[in-house]
Design a protein around this motif. Structure first.
Motif, PDB file in Angstrom:
ATOM      1  N   VAL B 314       0.878  -1.156  -0.085  1.00  8.79           N
ATOM      2  CA  VAL B 314       0.072   0.197  -0.126  1.00  8.79           C
ATOM      3  C   VAL B 314       0.873   1.224  -0.074  1.00  8.79           C
ATOM      4  N   SER B 315       1.884   1.227   0.885  1.00  9.31           N
ATOM      5  CA  SER B 315       2.790   2.371   0.752  1.00  9.31           C
ATOM      6  C   SER B 315       3.673   2.470  -0.549  1.00  9.31           C
ATOM      7  N   HIS B 316       4.050   1.516  -0.978  1.00 11.99           N
ATOM      8  CA  HIS B 316       4.737   1.541  -2.273  1.00 11.99           C
ATOM      9  C   HIS B 316       3.816   2.043  -3.337  1.00 11.99           C
ATOM     10  N   MET B 317       2.793   1.584  -3.376  1.00 15.73           N
ATOM     11  CA  MET B 317       1.821   1.754  -4.584  1.00 15.73           C
ATOM     12  C   MET B 317       1.633   3.377  -4.407  1.00 15.73           C
ATOM     13  N   GLY B 318       1.487   3.943  -2.948  1.00 20.20           N
ATOM     14  CA  GLY B 318       1.308   5.252  -2.894  1.00 20.20           C
ATOM     15  C   GLY B 318       2.162   6.315  -3.820  1.00 20.20           C
ATOM     16  N   PHE B 319       3.613   5.930  -3.671  1.00 18.18           N
ATOM     17  CA  PHE B 319       4.768   6.333  -4.218  1.00 18.18           C
ATOM     18  C   PHE B 319       4.529   6.407  -5.688  1.00 18.18           C
ATOM     19  N   ILE B 320       3.791   5.376  -6.136  1.00 19.31           N
ATOM     20  CA  ILE B 320       3.374   5.377  -7.744  1.00 19.31           C
ATOM     21  C   ILE B 320       2.284   6.411  -8.301  1.00 19.31           C
ATOM     22  N   LEU B 321       1.419   6.525  -7.262  1.00 16.90           N
ATOM     23  CA  LEU B 321       0.389   7.551  -7.439  1.00 16.90           C
ATOM     24  C   LEU B 321       0.808   8.955  -7.600  1.00 16.90           C
ATOM     25  N   LEU B 322       1.709   9.144  -6.334  1.00 17.88           N
ATOM     26  CA  LEU B 322       2.244  10.322  -6.185  1.00 17.88           C
ATOM     27  C   LEU B 322       3.151  10.797  -7.601  1.00 17.88           C
ATOM     28  N   GLY B 323       3.861   9.923  -7.935  1.00 10.78           N
ATOM     29  CA  GLY B 323       4.541  10.058  -9.398  1.00 10.78           C
ATOM     30  C   GLY B 323       3.736  10.226 -10.423  1.00 10.78           C
ATOM     31  N   THR B 328       4.983  15.177 -14.269  1.00 10.69           N
ATOM     32  CA  THR B 328       6.062  15.554 -15.052  1.00 10.69           C
ATOM     33  C   THR B 328       6.808  14.164 -15.597  1.00 10.69           C
ATOM     34  N   THR B 329       7.646  14.586 -16.727  1.00 11.52           N
ATOM     35  CA  THR B 329       8.287  13.560 -17.248  1.00 11.52           C
ATOM     36  C   THR B 329       9.006  12.516 -16.251  1.00 11.52           C
ATOM     37  N   GLU B 330       9.637  13.252 -15.131  1.00  6.15           N
ATOM     38  CA  GLU B 330      10.292  12.251 -14.321  1.00  6.15           C
ATOM     39  C   GLU B 330       9.244  11.479 -13.361  1.00  6.15           C
ATOM     40  N   GLY B 331       8.551  12.155 -12.956  1.00 12.06           N
ATOM     41  CA  GLY B 331       7.465  11.569 -11.890  1.00 12.06           C
ATOM     42  C   GLY B 331       6.848  10.425 -12.636  1.00 12.06           C
ATOM     43  N   LEU B 332       6.172  10.668 -13.898  1.00 11.16           N
ATOM     44  CA  LEU B 332       5.733   9.483 -14.507  1.00 11.16           C
ATOM     45  C   LEU B 332       6.752   8.459 -14.951  1.00 11.16           C
ATOM     46  N   GLN B 333       7.826   8.670 -15.529  1.00  9.46           N
ATOM     47  CA  GLN B 333       9.110   7.734 -15.467  1.00  9.46           C
ATOM     48  C   GLN B 333       9.423   6.851 -14.169  1.00  9.46           C
ATOM     49  N   GLY B 334       9.326   7.805 -13.194  1.00 12.78           N
ATOM     50  CA  GLY B 334       9.641   7.208 -11.892  1.00 12.78           C
ATOM     51  C   GLY B 334       8.518   6.115 -11.574  1.00 12.78           C
ATOM     52  N   LEU B 406      11.713  13.536  -7.434  1.00 11.59           N
ATOM     53  CA  LEU B 406      12.072  14.771  -7.989  1.00 11.59           C
ATOM     54  C   LEU B 406      10.909  15.318  -8.812  1.00 11.59           C
ATOM     55  N   GLY B 407      10.336  14.578  -9.368  1.00 10.85           N
ATOM     56  CA  GLY B 407       9.002  14.880 -10.430  1.00 10.85           C
ATOM     57  C   GLY B 407       8.108  15.406  -9.709  1.00 10.85           C
ATOM     58  N   SER B 408       7.736  15.079  -8.491  1.00  9.40           N
ATOM     59  CA  SER B 408       6.648  15.823  -7.851  1.00  9.40           C
ATOM     60  C   SER B 408       7.205  17.118  -7.185  1.00  9.40           C
ATOM     61  N   PHE B 409       8.345  17.103  -6.920  1.00 11.04           N
ATOM     62  CA  PHE B 409       8.693  18.420  -6.315  1.00 11.04           C
ATOM     63  C   PHE B 409       8.888  19.404  -7.422  1.00 11.04           C
ATOM     64  N   LYS B 410       9.284  19.061  -8.784  1.00 11.86           N
ATOM     65  CA  LYS B 410       9.522  20.061  -9.859  1.00 11.86           C
ATOM     66  C   LYS B 410       8.007  20.184 -10.349  1.00 11.86           C
ATOM     67  N   SER B 411       7.103  19.366 -10.068  1.00 14.64           N
ATOM     68  CA  SER B 411       5.556  19.570 -10.571  1.00 14.64           C
ATOM     69  C   SER B 411       4.833  20.877 -10.422  1.00 14.64           C
ATOM     70  N   GLY B 412       4.412  21.523 -11.416  1.00 14.82           N
ATOM     71  CA  GLY B 412       3.840  22.765 -11.357  1.00 14.82           C
ATOM     72  C   GLY B 412       2.250  22.447 -11.122  1.00 14.82           C
ATOM     73  N   VAL B 413       1.937  21.270 -11.354  1.00 16.92           N
ATOM     74  CA  VAL B 413       0.547  21.108 -11.298  1.00 16.92           C
ATOM     75  C   VAL B 413       0.262  20.763  -9.891  1.00 16.92           C
ATOM     76  N   LEU B 414       1.228  19.952  -8.849  1.00 16.02           N
ATOM     77  CA  LEU B 414       0.809  20.071  -7.666  1.00 16.02           C
ATOM     78  C   LEU B 414       1.132  21.289  -7.089  1.00 16.02           C
ATOM     79  N   GLY B 415       2.372  22.041  -7.350  1.00 15.38           N
ATOM     80  CA  GLY B 415       2.604  23.384  -6.914  1.00 15.38           C
ATOM     81  C   GLY B 415       3.021  23.501  -5.354  1.00 15.38           C
ATOM     82  N   SER B 416       3.345  22.595  -4.888  1.00 21.21           N
ATOM     83  CA  SER B 416       3.487  22.526  -3.224  1.00 21.21           C
ATOM     84  C   SER B 416       4.587  21.631  -2.811  1.00 21.21           C
ATOM     85  N   PRO B 417       5.551  21.830  -2.242  1.00 19.18           N
ATOM     86  CA  PRO B 417       6.506  21.087  -1.931  1.00 19.18           C
ATOM     87  C   PRO B 417       6.071  20.080  -0.807  1.00 19.18           C
TER      88      PRO B 417
END
Lengths: 474, 514
Positions: B314-323, B328-334, B406-417
């Motif tokens: 459940v925890s790991h799949m949460g990471f994938i959802l976040l990505g 972002t390209t990084e997030g989706l690739q990740g 990295l991808g979520s950090f750069k994400s303009g859509v999420l817009g929050s660290p």
């Protein structure tokens, strides 16, 4: 005279059924103990009826002065009914001997019921419809109680008769009122007069009463009370026939009278269908959860399936009616299969079959287990089985015509249904058998089940073949 | 022949399974036959993998015929870089699973092999369908073998777990079916349009659906996929299913089945409804983050190793959802590479739990301790897999989690660290629960007599884990073998999203965007 001959040939499936009934009666009176011969004659005759149905399929029209429909839909339904009778008799072989009903009259009455079905679902005059209905119903009252010494069967027969008589009363009263306000019983005539009639209270009351009669026959909630008791008490092979052939013919007549020719689309009748559909899906599926007796479980499931088909009637377009017909085919194959398995488990005394009796069946009889699983998964609507495509087809038509909300009710109740169908599969595979209960497989029965299962898979993978056939129905 | 290669890969397992089921000679023959069929499938899928042209973002190996003419349903399959990796993951894990069941599955062996192969066909079909009807067919077919695998060969509470699994999935997918039909119908209302379930056509049509309706459709698809992922709070079927399933079932469930959910989110939710996805990205990423923390916290208190691994999923799949919803390209690739990683690491963990269960018939942490002394090979392999699951640099988990963060950090859509900050603490928690468990099981003194006399891994068991471990390091050290395959396809998804985002950002009222 020539006209009479011509018309008689036009309705060849019905005529052939009549001849078949006479043949079987004759065999029965001339020879004693000719039960086997009658069985063979009936099975061959049913194949002939189905072939005649295929032959007459393109001759769409009306015969006997517009009193009965020929070709197209009528022929197609004749094929379906004779198929249902054929498969039901397939599982009835030896089974009816075991429960002590192995006399020749059994086949005769089945054929009379078949005649009733064909007439019921092809009559375009309410009188013909009514005669068909009565022929069908009376035959079924007898069939339900054919095991004369079985109390439960007697109860079923009597209950069916009393409630059925009531429904017939409604039906007839409806016809009378419709006749009173229109001066005709011919459906095509009535269709022509329809726009003005919609504001005629007398006519609408008549239509309402007619609907009650139909709702009773298709087993829609709140007119479903008889179904569990009758399905449970009747010999299982008869139940299989009743729940498929008889139900299909009631649906056939209903969509002939109300949607294909009466053209009620967009009137309050549609709302009535929608209400019946919702009530049937909800009540049927929810109550089925609590059933331990498998025949009762299948009875409630059949109520629920009537609900799904009513979605198609609510939509009321030619395509949606096609979808209902497809659903009927799939449902017929599946239900006969499921009841067939139940009949294998029944002993001479017809002790009720509960979920417990299915424990370990998957390991004791792997072949039967797989077949029953196919039937159950098809009833749930798991692709690629025909039950799924039937639902999909109906849902597509409903959504295309703005009935998305009705579909949502449909799928949510389907989720509920998963539970009780899975109970059967679970019992077969995940529970260990509790007894060395005997399983009375018969060659004809097994062949029938195999045929049904193959049909379910083929119809699910390649529905196109049947859809092609059906494209000319309406 | 060549143009039907994908079709062959999809249906070969089913065909082989049927032959083995109906032909049934003796059990060893069937088991070996199953492994052979799945190995052959793997070999052909490798052909697909190496023949795949990563510079072409379009669907490849497309196979298309009209199936049900009246409803315009096609048998339409094809793969892009995203599905390519998941297909190879599936074909890679199936022979391992079959081999892992060599000794542990004792009853109804032909049935087991058949169901596993049917499952493989279903999963491959899900990843390669380009027709929503076909997709739904494969999606639902998977229920049946999994239900039987849990129910027949599972633990004590198997009946409850199998029915719960079935009901949860069914509830989600039937609503998806309505959305599928609605989209098909919508296509027919357009000028010159007709009812269609072709995904490539729907990619063009769906973004034009009125925004409010898109939200409902998005929700219907998302619910079905989130149940499968499983995301908090619809994850409760997973621990039951995992704990009750036999080892092989657990491996396939964690390894591939869960990915069907995240794959569906990429394929359908992001590409069909990009504007809605952007609008609700924060919400879905938050669900992911909650899953990360929740899964980790619940894992920490588990006494049963298998349950611990289940909750860690459940925890790991949460990471994938976040990505995915960082967009972002990084997030989706990740996210994508993390799907593979989770399949490998968690799959291996379940194998390991199965191996120790076969020996001791218990999975309770307290029953172990000091295994490093009695079975050193086991302990070493266990350690590698554990570290990979935590995300130690040099191993696969690190690549995925790093790219996602990295991808979520750069994400303009999420817009929050904040998403990343909280998620990163999940990485720390993962280290806590995994290492703590590992320490209690493997290190320390031998507290129970039985543990002293355990047999170490045999060559079959080593053979099961070794390929996975090789891949763990391969992805960790040289991920571009895999990332390069999916890069262009991911880029295409990101382009779709950015286009929608630009419209959104320019102050255009997306509710009126036709």
């Amino acid at each position: 005279m020539e006209q009479l001959l011509h018309d008689t040939l036009q309705i060849a499936p019905l005529t052939a059924t009549f001849v078949l009934a006479l043949v079987v009666v004759l065999i029965n009176t001339i020879w004693k103990n000719a039960e086997r011969a009658e069985y063979a004659a009936t099975m061959i005759g049913l194949i002939v009826v189905a072939i005649l149905g295929i032959v007459t399929l393109p001759n769409k029209g009306y015969a006997f002065g517009g009193m009965i429909m020929t070709g197209g839909f009528a022929s197609f339904m004749a094929i379906l009914f004779s198929g249902a009778a054929f498969l039901s008799l397939g599982i009835a072989d030896r089974y009816i001997h075991r429960i002590g009903a192995g006399f020749g009259e059994f086949y005769m009455i089945i054929i009379f019921a078949l005649m009733g079905m064909i007439a019921f679902a092809s009559g375009t005059d309410l009188i013909v419809t009514f005669v068909g209905l009565e022929l069908l119903s009376i035959s079924l009252y007898i069939l339900a109680g054919i095991t004369r010494r079985n109390l439960r069967a007697n109860e079923a027969s009597l209950k069916y008769f009393l409630l059925g008589a009531f429904a017939t009363g409604f039906f007839l009263y409806g016809i009378a009122l419709i006749y009173g306000s229109t001066g005709t019983t011919n459906i095509i005539e009535i269709t022509r007069l329809l726009p003005e009639l919609l504001s005629d209270t007398l006519f609408m009351v008549g239509v309402g009463l007619l609907l009650v009669g139909f709702a009773f026959k298709i087993g829609a909630v709140p007119f479903h009370m008889w179904i569990p008791d009758v399905y449970e008490g009747a010999p299982t092979a008869v139940t299989a026939f009743m729940s498929t052939g008889a139900k299909a013919s009631a649906f056939g007549a209903l969509l002939l009278v109300f949607t294909a020719t009466f053209e009620f689309t967009g009137t309050p009748v549609n709302d009535v269908f929608a209400v019946l559909a919702i009530a049937s899906m909800v009540i049927g599926n929810v109550v089925a959860i609590a059933q331990n007796n498998v025949k009762r479980l299948l009875a409630y499931s059949s109520i629920a399936h009537a609900g799904y088909m009513l979605i198609g009637l609510t939509v009321g377009t030619p395509m949606s009616l096609n979808a209902v017909v497809f659903y009927l085919i799939s449902y017929t194959l599946t239900n006969i299969g499921a009841f067939g398995i139940v009949s294998f488990l029944e002993d001479e005394k017809q002790t009720p079959i509960t979920i417990r009796d299915f424990y370990g069946l998957g390991t004791r009889k792997p072949f039967l287990g797989i077949l029953m699983s196919i039937f159950m998964f098809s009833l749930i609507g798991i692709p690629p089985l025909s039950g799924f495509f039937g639902k999909y087809y109906i849902f597509v038509q409903a959504i295309e015509n703005g009935y998305t909300w009705l579909t949502i009710v449909g799928v949510l109740t389907s989720v509920v249904s998963v539970y009780y169908y899975l109970r059967v599969v679970t019992a077969m595979y995940f529970n260990d058998s509790t007894s060395d209960q005997q399983v009375f497989t018969t060659p004809a029965g097994t062949a029938t089940l195999l045929l049904s299962a193959l049909g379910i898979i083929l119809l699910g993978i390649g529905p196109q073949v049947v859809l092609q056939w059906m494209s000319q129905l309406f | 022949m060549m143009e039907h290669l994908l079709t062959i890969v999809i249906f070969l397992p089913l065909l082989g399974g049927l032959v083995l089921l109906l032909g049934r000679r003796n059990e060893t023959f069937v088991k070996a036959g199953g492994i052979l069929v799945s190995l052959l499938t793997f070999a052909i899928s490798l052909g697909l993998f190496f023949g795949y042209n990563p510079d072409n973002p379009a669907m490849q190996y497309v196979d298309k015929v009209l199936w049900i003419t009246d409803l315009n349903i096609g048998y339409h399959v094809g793969i892009d870089g995203i599905s390519m990796l998941l297909i190879v993951l599936t074909t890679f894990l199936t022979p391992i699973v079959l081999l892992s069941s060599w000794d542990s599955i004792k009853k109804q062996v032909p049935m087991y092999v058949f169901l596993m192969l049917l499952l493989e066909t279903g999963m491959l079909g899900v990843f390669s369908s380009l027709d929503t009807f076909l997709f739904y067919v494969f999606w639902e077919i998977i229920l049946i073998p999994m239900y039987f695998i849990i129910g027949i060969w599972g633990g004590k509470e198997r009946i409850y777990a199998s029915i719960k699994f079935f009901l949860y999935t069914m509830a989600g997918s039937l609503l998806m079916l309505i959305a599928i039909i609605w989209l098909g119908w919508y296509a027919s209302t357009l000028p010159g349009g007709q009812f269609t379930t072709d995904i490539t056509k729907l990619f063009e049509i769906a973004p034009g659906v009125p925004f409010e309706m898109q939200v409902w459709l998005f929700a219907a698809f998302a619910l079905s996929f989130l149940i499968k992922v499983p995301a908090f709070p619809v994850h409760t079927w997973l621990p039951d299913a995992h704990v009750q399933a036999p080892t092989g079932g657990s491996v396939i469930l964690a390894g591939v089945l869960l990915k069907m959910g995240t794959y569906g989110l990429i394929r359908f939710n992001l590409q069909l409804f990009p504007s809605v996805a952007i609008e609700y990205a924060g919400f879905l990423a938050a669900i992911g983050v909650i899953g990360i923390i929740y899964g980790a916290l619940v894992s920490m208190v588990q006494k049963d190793v298998k349950k611990l691994v289940a909750y860690s999923s459940v925890s790991h799949m949460g990471f994938i959802l976040l990505g995915l919803f960082g967009m972002t390209t990084e997030g989706l690739q990740g996210g994508l590479i993390q799907m593979i990683n989770h399949g490998l690491s968690t799959g291996a963990l379940f194998l390991i739990v199965g191996m120790i269960y076969d020996r001791r018939h218990t999975r309770m942490i307290e029953d172990f301790g000091g295994l490093a002394k009695s079975i050193p090979i086991f302990a070493t392999m266990f350690m590698i897999v554990t570290l990979s699951s935590i995300g130690l640099p040099g191993m696969n988990g690190f690549v995925g989690e790093f790219l996602i963060l990295l991808g979520s950090f750069k994400s303009g859509v999420l817009g929050s660290p904040w998403y990343v900050i909280i998620a990163a603490s999940g990485v720390v928690l993962a280290a806590v629960y995994m290492l703590w468990m590992f320490q209690r099981v493997v290190f320390g003194t031998i507290k129970h007599e039985e543990n002293a006399k355990l047999k170490d891994l045999n060559s079959r068991e080593i053979g099961l884990l070794l390929p996975i471990i090789i891949l763990i390091f391969w992805i960790g050290l040289y991920p571009s073998t895999f990332l390069s395959k999916s890069e262009k396809s991911i880029q295409r998804v990101v382009n779709v999203l950015e286009e929608a985002h630009a419209q959104h950002g320019n102050g255009e009222d997306i509710t009126s965007a036709e």
